[in-house]
Design a protein around this motif. Structure first.
Motif, PDB file in Angstrom:
ATOM      1  N   ARG A 106       0.854  -1.194   0.000  1.00  0.00           N
ATOM      2  CA  ARG A 106       0.000   0.000   0.000  1.00  0.00           C
ATOM      3  C   ARG A 106       0.883   1.235   0.000  1.00  0.00           C
ATOM      4  O   ARG A 106       1.802   1.359   0.791  1.00  0.00           O
ATOM      5  CB  ARG A 106      -0.901   0.028   1.231  1.00  0.00           C
ATOM      6  CG  ARG A 106      -1.667   1.355   1.371  1.00  0.00           C
ATOM      7  CD  ARG A 106      -2.332   1.510   2.704  1.00  0.00           C
ATOM      8  NE  ARG A 106      -3.623   0.874   2.729  1.00  0.00           N
ATOM      9  CZ  ARG A 106      -3.954  -0.124   3.547  1.00  0.00           C
ATOM     10  NH1 ARG A 106      -3.080  -0.587   4.409  1.00  0.00           N
ATOM     11  NH2 ARG A 106      -5.147  -0.655   3.508  1.00  0.00           N
ATOM     12  N   ASN A 136       0.927   5.385   0.421  1.00  0.00           N
ATOM     13  CA  ASN A 136       0.209   6.585   0.832  1.00  0.00           C
ATOM     14  C   ASN A 136       1.016   7.780   0.348  1.00  0.00           C
ATOM     15  O   ASN A 136       1.643   8.468   1.134  1.00  0.00           O
ATOM     16  CB  ASN A 136       0.058   6.627   2.352  1.00  0.00           C
ATOM     17  CG  ASN A 136      -0.736   5.450   2.879  1.00  0.00           C
ATOM     18  OD1 ASN A 136      -1.888   5.268   2.541  1.00  0.00           O
ATOM     19  ND2 ASN A 136      -0.105   4.639   3.714  1.00  0.00           N
ATOM     20  N   PHE A 137       0.978   7.976  -0.965  1.00  0.00           N
ATOM     21  CA  PHE A 137       1.765   9.072  -1.538  1.00  0.00           C
ATOM     22  C   PHE A 137       1.358  10.397  -0.925  1.00  0.00           C
ATOM     23  O   PHE A 137       2.172  11.212  -0.570  1.00  0.00           O
ATOM     24  CB  PHE A 137       1.565   9.161  -3.052  1.00  0.00           C
ATOM     25  CG  PHE A 137       2.086   7.974  -3.797  1.00  0.00           C
ATOM     26  CD1 PHE A 137       3.417   7.603  -3.691  1.00  0.00           C
ATOM     27  CD2 PHE A 137       1.259   7.245  -4.626  1.00  0.00           C
ATOM     28  CE1 PHE A 137       3.916   6.520  -4.401  1.00  0.00           C
ATOM     29  CE2 PHE A 137       1.749   6.166  -5.336  1.00  0.00           C
ATOM     30  CZ  PHE A 137       3.065   5.787  -5.220  1.00  0.00           C
ATOM     31  N   ASP A 138       0.080  10.624  -0.823  1.00  0.00           N
ATOM     32  CA  ASP A 138      -0.413  11.865  -0.251  1.00  0.00           C
ATOM     33  C   ASP A 138      -1.567  11.579   0.701  1.00  0.00           C
ATOM     34  O   ASP A 138      -1.880  10.445   0.997  1.00  0.00           O
ATOM     35  CB  ASP A 138      -0.831  12.844  -1.354  1.00  0.00           C
ATOM     36  CG  ASP A 138      -1.940  12.271  -2.225  1.00  0.00           C
ATOM     37  OD1 ASP A 138      -2.729  11.446  -1.737  1.00  0.00           O
ATOM     38  OD2 ASP A 138      -2.016  12.641  -3.404  1.00  0.00           O
ATOM     39  N   LYS A 139      -2.167  12.629   1.158  1.00  0.00           N
ATOM     40  CA  LYS A 139      -3.209  12.518   2.169  1.00  0.00           C
ATOM     41  C   LYS A 139      -4.491  11.897   1.626  1.00  0.00           C
ATOM     42  O   LYS A 139      -5.295  11.366   2.380  1.00  0.00           O
ATOM     43  CB  LYS A 139      -3.520  13.911   2.725  1.00  0.00           C
ATOM     44  CG  LYS A 139      -4.011  14.874   1.654  1.00  0.00           C
ATOM     45  CD  LYS A 139      -3.964  16.327   2.083  1.00  0.00           C
ATOM     46  CE  LYS A 139      -3.879  17.213   0.847  1.00  0.00           C
ATOM     47  NZ  LYS A 139      -3.937  18.636   1.140  1.00  0.00           N
ATOM     48  N   PHE A 177       9.712   9.510  -7.127  1.00  0.00           N
ATOM     49  CA  PHE A 177       9.642  10.963  -7.078  1.00  0.00           C
ATOM     50  C   PHE A 177       8.188  11.332  -6.877  1.00  0.00           C
ATOM     51  O   PHE A 177       7.326  10.806  -7.578  1.00  0.00           O
ATOM     52  CB  PHE A 177      10.029  11.599  -8.428  1.00  0.00           C
ATOM     53  CG  PHE A 177      11.421  11.311  -8.857  1.00  0.00           C
ATOM     54  CD1 PHE A 177      12.490  11.624  -8.042  1.00  0.00           C
ATOM     55  CD2 PHE A 177      11.664  10.764 -10.114  1.00  0.00           C
ATOM     56  CE1 PHE A 177      13.787  11.381  -8.472  1.00  0.00           C
ATOM     57  CE2 PHE A 177      12.956  10.530 -10.543  1.00  0.00           C
ATOM     58  CZ  PHE A 177      14.016  10.831  -9.720  1.00  0.00           C
ATOM     59  N   VAL A 178       7.916  12.245  -5.999  1.00  0.00           N
ATOM     60  CA  VAL A 178       6.557  12.750  -5.847  1.00  0.00           C
ATOM     61  C   VAL A 178       6.605  14.267  -5.930  1.00  0.00           C
ATOM     62  O   VAL A 178       7.327  14.916  -5.161  1.00  0.00           O
ATOM     63  CB  VAL A 178       5.937  12.332  -4.498  1.00  0.00           C
ATOM     64  CG1 VAL A 178       4.491  12.797  -4.403  1.00  0.00           C
ATOM     65  CG2 VAL A 178       6.011  10.819  -4.306  1.00  0.00           C
ATOM     66  N   CYS A 179       5.858  14.826  -6.874  1.00  0.00           N
ATOM     67  CA  CYS A 179       5.823  16.278  -7.016  1.00  0.00           C
ATOM     68  C   CYS A 179       4.864  16.862  -5.989  1.00  0.00           C
ATOM     69  O   CYS A 179       3.694  16.495  -5.934  1.00  0.00           O
ATOM     70  CB  CYS A 179       5.401  16.694  -8.421  1.00  0.00           C
ATOM     71  SG  CYS A 179       5.284  18.497  -8.589  1.00  0.00           S
ATOM     72  N   CYS A 180       5.353  17.774  -5.171  1.00  0.00           N
ATOM     73  CA  CYS A 180       4.550  18.376  -4.105  1.00  0.00           C
ATOM     74  C   CYS A 180       3.444  19.274  -4.667  1.00  0.00           C
ATOM     75  O   CYS A 180       2.445  19.511  -4.009  1.00  0.00           O
ATOM     76  CB  CYS A 180       5.421  19.216  -3.177  1.00  0.00           C
ATOM     77  SG  CYS A 180       6.598  18.252  -2.227  1.00  0.00           S
ATOM     78  N   LYS A 181       3.655  19.789  -5.863  1.00  0.00           N
ATOM     79  CA  LYS A 181       2.690  20.737  -6.432  1.00  0.00           C
ATOM     80  C   LYS A 181       1.527  20.013  -7.106  1.00  0.00           C
ATOM     81  O   LYS A 181       0.385  20.237  -6.788  1.00  0.00           O
ATOM     82  CB  LYS A 181       3.375  21.665  -7.436  1.00  0.00           C
ATOM     83  CG  LYS A 181       4.567  22.428  -6.889  1.00  0.00           C
ATOM     84  CD  LYS A 181       4.196  23.453  -5.818  1.00  0.00           C
ATOM     85  CE  LYS A 181       5.440  24.054  -5.175  1.00  0.00           C
ATOM     86  NZ  LYS A 181       5.186  24.714  -3.889  1.00  0.00           N
ATOM     87  N   TYR A 226      10.405   7.784  -0.811  1.00  0.00           N
ATOM     88  CA  TYR A 226       9.727   8.856  -1.529  1.00  0.00           C
ATOM     89  C   TYR A 226      10.605  10.094  -1.515  1.00  0.00           C
ATOM     90  O   TYR A 226      11.013  10.554  -0.451  1.00  0.00           O
ATOM     91  CB  TYR A 226       8.392   9.188  -0.871  1.00  0.00           C
ATOM     92  CG  TYR A 226       7.448   8.015  -0.798  1.00  0.00           C
ATOM     93  CD1 TYR A 226       6.914   7.463  -1.962  1.00  0.00           C
ATOM     94  CD2 TYR A 226       7.089   7.450   0.414  1.00  0.00           C
ATOM     95  CE1 TYR A 226       6.052   6.381  -1.911  1.00  0.00           C
ATOM     96  CE2 TYR A 226       6.216   6.362   0.478  1.00  0.00           C
ATOM     97  CZ  TYR A 226       5.704   5.833  -0.687  1.00  0.00           C
ATOM     98  OH  TYR A 226       4.855   4.767  -0.638  1.00  0.00           O
ATOM     99  N   ILE A 227      10.932  10.580  -2.700  1.00  0.00           N
ATOM    100  CA  ILE A 227      11.668  11.837  -2.789  1.00  0.00           C
ATOM    101  C   ILE A 227      10.699  12.909  -3.280  1.00  0.00           C
ATOM    102  O   ILE A 227      10.148  12.801  -4.374  1.00  0.00           O
ATOM    103  CB  ILE A 227      12.889  11.720  -3.718  1.00  0.00           C
ATOM    104  CG1 ILE A 227      13.820  10.608  -3.185  1.00  0.00           C
ATOM    105  CG2 ILE A 227      13.629  13.053  -3.808  1.00  0.00           C
ATOM    106  CD1 ILE A 227      15.144  10.500  -3.885  1.00  0.00           C
ATOM    107  N   TYR A 228      10.480  13.896  -2.423  1.00  0.00           N
ATOM    108  CA  TYR A 228       9.522  14.949  -2.740  1.00  0.00           C
ATOM    109  C   TYR A 228      10.242  16.154  -3.332  1.00  0.00           C
ATOM    110  O   TYR A 228      11.391  16.430  -2.982  1.00  0.00           O
ATOM    111  CB  TYR A 228       8.777  15.379  -1.477  1.00  0.00           C
ATOM    112  CG  TYR A 228       7.935  14.273  -0.897  1.00  0.00           C
ATOM    113  CD1 TYR A 228       6.617  14.105  -1.312  1.00  0.00           C
ATOM    114  CD2 TYR A 228       8.456  13.382   0.033  1.00  0.00           C
ATOM    115  CE1 TYR A 228       5.836  13.080  -0.792  1.00  0.00           C
ATOM    116  CE2 TYR A 228       7.685  12.350   0.554  1.00  0.00           C
ATOM    117  CZ  TYR A 228       6.375  12.199   0.128  1.00  0.00           C
ATOM    118  OH  TYR A 228       5.613  11.184   0.633  1.00  0.00           O
TER     119      TYR A 228
END
Lengths: 147, 147
Positions: B78, B80-83, B100-104, B136-138
């Motif tokens: 599972r 949970n990349f984001d909320k 990689f996860v883009c914060c924007k 996860y690299i944000y």
DNA sequence: TTTGTTGCAAAACGTTTGCAGCCTC
DNA sequence: GAGGCTGCAAACGTTTTGCAACAAA
């Protein structure tokens, strides 16, 4: 990802962000920044809300609203350890974290490892500007293994 | 964390798990396992539910129920990349992932890095039995940086 | 004075649960 | 035939939103 920054500099960063976005410098916002930066570890929105009752009362709505701003300006990190709720942690004062997460009981334990940190830092990204990283190692903790 | 496992062996793992837990081998459960293992990448529960309409119809309740079983027996991971919502991915057939996860914009891109993988693998844990890890690299992706 | 902010209540969202009918074993 | 399973609807917990009163600029 830097360290060795004073709280005044943190406040300044937030103030700059608010000015740039034409948003107001309310006492509620600074009370929240102050709480997060003067307490080590990660907290749920509910925990922050409860803790702030003792000093400067802030509604849960404002807690969420302000946390989202602080995340947007890279002063706060959001953790989604599990599906349930998010946890929030200051982004400066500590090196980015690695965590053990127990799949059974959900227990979380932070750790640091120089080798791992170095290898992530060395990674080169084209077309991507990294701000921070989070490593989660899932497994079974001592307590759950015994059961 | 192993690779090179056939789909029959995956099915067998699931069957063993169901037997051990005295749970039933329903067609719904195998339809889900089949879908996850025959599609690369990560999917939300809703996406899996929609995709299964075309072949073997399964309710969203059963999708969640089965995913939780598959996670419990370490066949599914599972994220949970984001909320917002969780994403699910097969645990075998690929080495554990870095993202990689883009914060924007929330865009996610998987990558592998031998150096990082080795340094995590080398880490010794006392009192903790690791099953898998997620990095996860944000940051900000190319598209968002241009804006 | 203008416009963004607060806090309440209500809504929204993904996920879980209760339960009647159904299907494995 | 017994007991676990499915799917619906309703409940749940966290987070967001609408809105009126309020306060920073």
């Amino acid at each position: 990802m830097a360290d060795k920054i004073s709280y005044e500099q943190i406040e300044e960063k937030f103030t700059n962000y608010l000015c740039k976005k034409k948003q107001r410098k309310t006492p509620e916002r600074y009370a929240l920044l102050d709480y997060i930066y003067n307490n080590e570890g990660y907290f749920s929105a509910e925990q922050i809300h409860a803790a702030l009752q003792e000093t400067y009362r802030v509604s849960l709505t404002t807690v969420y609203n302000t946390l989202n701003m602080l995340i947007d300006c890279n002063l706060v990190i959001r953790h989604n350890f599990d599906k349930q709720k998010a946890f929030f942690e200051r982004a400066f004062y500590e090196t980015p974290h690695s965590y053990f997460v127990c799949c059974k009981c959900g227990a979380v334990k932070a750790f640091t490892d120089k080798q791992i940190r170095m290898s992530i830092k060395q990674k080169n990204f084209t077309n991507f500007k990294p701000s921070h990283w989070l490593l989660y190692i899932y497994g079974e903790c001592k307590k759950c293994k015994k059961k």
